[in-house]
Write an enzyme that holds these catalytic residues in place. Structure first.
Site, PDB file in Angstrom:
ATOM      1  N   LYS A   1     -10.733   3.829   8.373  1.00  0.00           N
ATOM      2  CA  LYS A   1      -9.328   3.279   8.991  1.00  0.00           C
ATOM      3  C   LYS A   1      -8.478   4.382   8.789  1.00  0.00           C
ATOM      4  O   LYS A   1      -7.874   4.442   9.823  1.00  0.00           O
ATOM      5  CB  LYS A   1      -8.817   2.063   7.891  1.00  0.00           C
ATOM      6  CG  LYS A   1      -7.607   1.283   8.539  1.00  0.00           C
ATOM      7  CD  LYS A   1      -7.661  -0.050   7.896  1.00  0.00           C
ATOM      8  CE  LYS A   1      -6.879   0.013   6.376  1.00  0.00           C
ATOM      9  NZ  LYS A   1      -5.471   0.530   6.275  1.00  0.00           N
TER      10      LYS A   1
ATOM     11  N   GLN B   1       0.650   9.201   3.846  1.00  0.00           N
ATOM     12  CA  GLN B   1       1.600   8.643   4.837  1.00  0.00           C
ATOM     13  C   GLN B   1       2.747   9.283   5.224  1.00  0.00           C
ATOM     14  O   GLN B   1       3.198   9.753   6.341  1.00  0.00           O
ATOM     15  CB  GLN B   1       1.774   7.053   4.670  1.00  0.00           C
ATOM     16  CG  GLN B   1       0.681   6.432   4.793  1.00  0.00           C
ATOM     17  CD  GLN B   1       0.902   4.649   4.695  1.00  0.00           C
ATOM     18  OE1 GLN B   1       1.880   4.402   4.157  1.00  0.00           O
ATOM     19  NE2 GLN B   1      -0.181   3.810   4.865  1.00  0.00           N
TER      20      GLN B   1
ATOM     21  N   ASP C   1      -6.580   3.331  -3.155  1.00  0.00           N
ATOM     22  CA  ASP C   1      -6.850   1.845  -2.506  1.00  0.00           C
ATOM     23  C   ASP C   1      -8.054   1.344  -3.364  1.00  0.00           C
ATOM     24  O   ASP C   1      -8.387   0.148  -3.052  1.00  0.00           O
ATOM     25  CB  ASP C   1      -7.150   1.997  -1.302  1.00  0.00           C
ATOM     26  CG  ASP C   1      -6.007   2.495  -0.172  1.00  0.00           C
ATOM     27  OD1 ASP C   1      -4.941   2.084  -0.515  1.00  0.00           O
ATOM     28  OD2 ASP C   1      -6.085   3.015   0.870  1.00  0.00           O
TER      29      ASP C   1
HETATM   30  C1  S3P Z   1      -3.392   5.869   4.036  1.00  0.00           C
HETATM   31  C2  S3P Z   1      -2.395   6.284   2.783  1.00  0.00           C
HETATM   32  C3  S3P Z   1      -2.331   5.517   1.481  1.00  0.00           C
HETATM   33  C4  S3P Z   1      -3.323   4.283   1.629  1.00  0.00           C
HETATM   34  C5  S3P Z   1      -3.205   3.692   2.562  1.00  0.00           C
HETATM   35  C6  S3P Z   1      -3.803   4.648   3.924  1.00  0.00           C
HETATM   36  C7  S3P Z   1      -3.228   6.761   5.308  1.00  0.00           C
HETATM   37  O1  S3P Z   1      -0.909   5.138   1.335  1.00  0.00           O
HETATM   38  O2  S3P Z   1      -2.992   3.411   0.472  1.00  0.00           O
HETATM   39  O3  S3P Z   1      -4.298   2.583   2.822  1.00  0.00           O
HETATM   40  O4  S3P Z   1      -3.935   6.560   6.033  1.00  0.00           O
HETATM   41  O5  S3P Z   1      -2.645   7.895   5.246  1.00  0.00           O
HETATM   42  P1  S3P Z   1       0.219   6.120   0.944  1.00  0.00           P
HETATM   43  O6  S3P Z   1       0.194   7.519   1.659  1.00  0.00           O
HETATM   44  O7  S3P Z   1       1.541   5.369   1.079  1.00  0.00           O
HETATM   45  O8  S3P Z   1      -0.306   6.067  -0.644  1.00  0.00           O
END
Ligand code: S3P
Length: 446
Positions: A35, A183, A332
């Site tokens: 994803k 993120q 996750d």
């Molecule tokens: C993700 C980063 C994670 C994860 C999310 C997907 C990403 O979040 O929990 O399901 O694709 O960068 P955070 O970076 O906020 O921890």
């Protein structure tokens, strides 16, 4: 006994029942495409002036929201077959304003990465909104650095969607991140690509690095020095083709199921084993679980994404402690650590994971309430949980709270329980894994 799929009508979303199978899970499976990498593939292709071919793109609610969003701002997405796309992008500086708000649905990654790009478009603005879960998820974590770089963001109650982003000519920053979030790191690096002197992000702990790898593959000058990641100015990106590997976070449900259900032996094919994603596998191994695969990558920073098969067998578990450093590498999968902890001898502890409170649900609360309702002995703390294990789970009923990972956790709990589990709102799994129940049937067929 095959799992019973009866839908219970209790006035909630249909419930699906998962019973312990008479014998273990067996066979091999290709898990859904990753994803995180699918979101990034669509976004980076949209930033690229030449067409980019994407294979094995995840066909799920979250990543379909990303395709709709890039179409809304001017990219053309040609759907050529299952998971095969040709994306004709806009180029880095030519995203279009959209007629209505950008609907991110349930996708936090879309909501936090796309603004990094759109903030670099002077004189244009976009409004972002999403479902009821997304409206509870903070965006100040990206708004703060984007404001420091020169963008304007008007958010609900200063920190929630819906919010409006006004693009600008951004200035580079050096940004020490208050939370270890891939993120946030990705948002700042994407925004930083257009800044004259480049931009540096300082991570409190390593988090998934798919953005850095894709930036490097696209020809952007990006480098890591310890916990500092720097991107320098680039005029255009160049990407020809992206092949998305299987999702470790989806594979993790089958890893947990195979470890917990007696008689199980399964192989998961083509799973992404980027070391910034495989924290869960290291935790499982520490608990005594058997997972074989090519898991050697450690600390590597390469443009590519490594893949491996995972060969998993049932076995006994002992308790472990997960500390803050390890949390972003398994963020996750921490609900599954709680589930494994119910079956492990001793006390399993997770600390430094307050981030779980701002996921698709408050995953400390929903996991603790959900598993206690099935007969677990688990206690929430401010930043994690403590599970007194060894007794397994009786079974019962659990709600997904609309959270895809909670729904699949409930299903695996049912397989491992003594009496079976009914999952309310199992349909939430479609956010990342629409074929979850069908794949379970494959592993139970013999
Ligand atoms: C993700 C980063 C994670 C994860 C999310 C997907 C990403 O979040 O929990 O399901 O694709 O960068 P955070 O970076 O906020 O921890």
């Amino acid at each position: 006994m095959r799992p019973n799929r009866s839908a219970g009508g209790l006035g909630f979303a249909a419930a699906v029942r998962f019973d312990p199978p008479a014998s273990g899970l067996r066979g091999s499976l290709r898990v859904p495409p990753d994803k995180s990498i699918s979101h990034r593939a669509a976004l980076f292709a949209a930033m690229t002036p030449e067409p980019v071919s994407v294979t094995n793109y995840l066909d799920a609610a979250d990543t379909n929201s990303t395709l709709a969003a890039v179409e809304q701002i001017g990219a053309l997405v040609q759907r050529r077959g299952a998971g095969e796309l040709l994306i004709r992008g806009c180029g880095l500086r030519d995203a279009h304003e959209s007629d209505g708000p950008i609907d991110v649905g349930n996708a936090g990654t879309l909501m936090r990465l796309l603004p990094g790009w759109l903030a670099t478009q002077p004189g244009r603005s976009w409004t972002f909104d999403g479902d009821s879960s997304i409206r509870r998820r903070p965006i100040d974590r990206i708004a703060d650095p984007l404001r420091l770089m020169g963008a304007r963001i008007d958010a609900t109650d200063e920190r929630f969607p819906p919010f409006t982003l006004h693009g600008a000519d951004l200035t580079g920053i050096e940004y020490p991140m208050p939370v270890a979030s891939a993120q946030v790191k990705s948002c700042v690096l994407i925004a930083g690509m257009t800044t004259a002197g480049g931009t540096t992000v300082i991570e409190p702990a390593p988090s998934r690095d798919h953005t850095e790898r894709m930036l490097a593959a696209a020809g952007a000058p990006v480098e890591r020095d310890g916990n500092r990641v720097t991107v320098r100015h680039v005029d255009e990106l160049g990407l020809d083709a992206i092949a998305v590997p299987g999702d470790l976070s989806s594979a993790a449900f089958w890893v947990a199921a195979a470890v917990l259900v007696p008689g199980s032996r399964i192989v998961l094919e083509d799973v992404n084993v980027n070391w910034t994603r495989t924290g869960f596998l290291r935790i499982v191994e520490r608990m005594g679980g058997i997972v074989l695969g090519d898991l050697e990558e450690h600390g590597a920073f390469t443009p590519g994404e490594p893949i491996s098969e995972l060969d998993v067998a049932h076995g006994p578990l002992s308790a472990t402690t997960v500390e803050a450093e390890e949390v972003p590498l398994a963020i996750d999968e921490l609900p599954l650590v709680a589930l494994l902890g119910c079956f492990a001898d001793g006390e399993t502890v997770v600390r430094g994971a307050a981030e779980l409170r701002v996921k698709e649900s408050d995953r400390i609360q929903t996991v603790v309430d959900g598993l206690n309702g099935l007969g677990a002995d688990i206690e929430g703390t401010d930043d994690g949980f403590v599970v007194r294990g060894g007794t397994g789970l009786r079974g019962g009923r659990i709600s997904s709270h609309g959270d895809h990972r909670l729904a699949m956790l409930g299903a695996v709990a049912g397989l491992a329980s003594r009496e079976g589990v009914e999952v309310e709102g199992m349909d939430a799994a479609a956010v990342s894994y629409p074929g979850f129940v069908a794949d379970l049937d494959t592993l139970l067929a013999r």
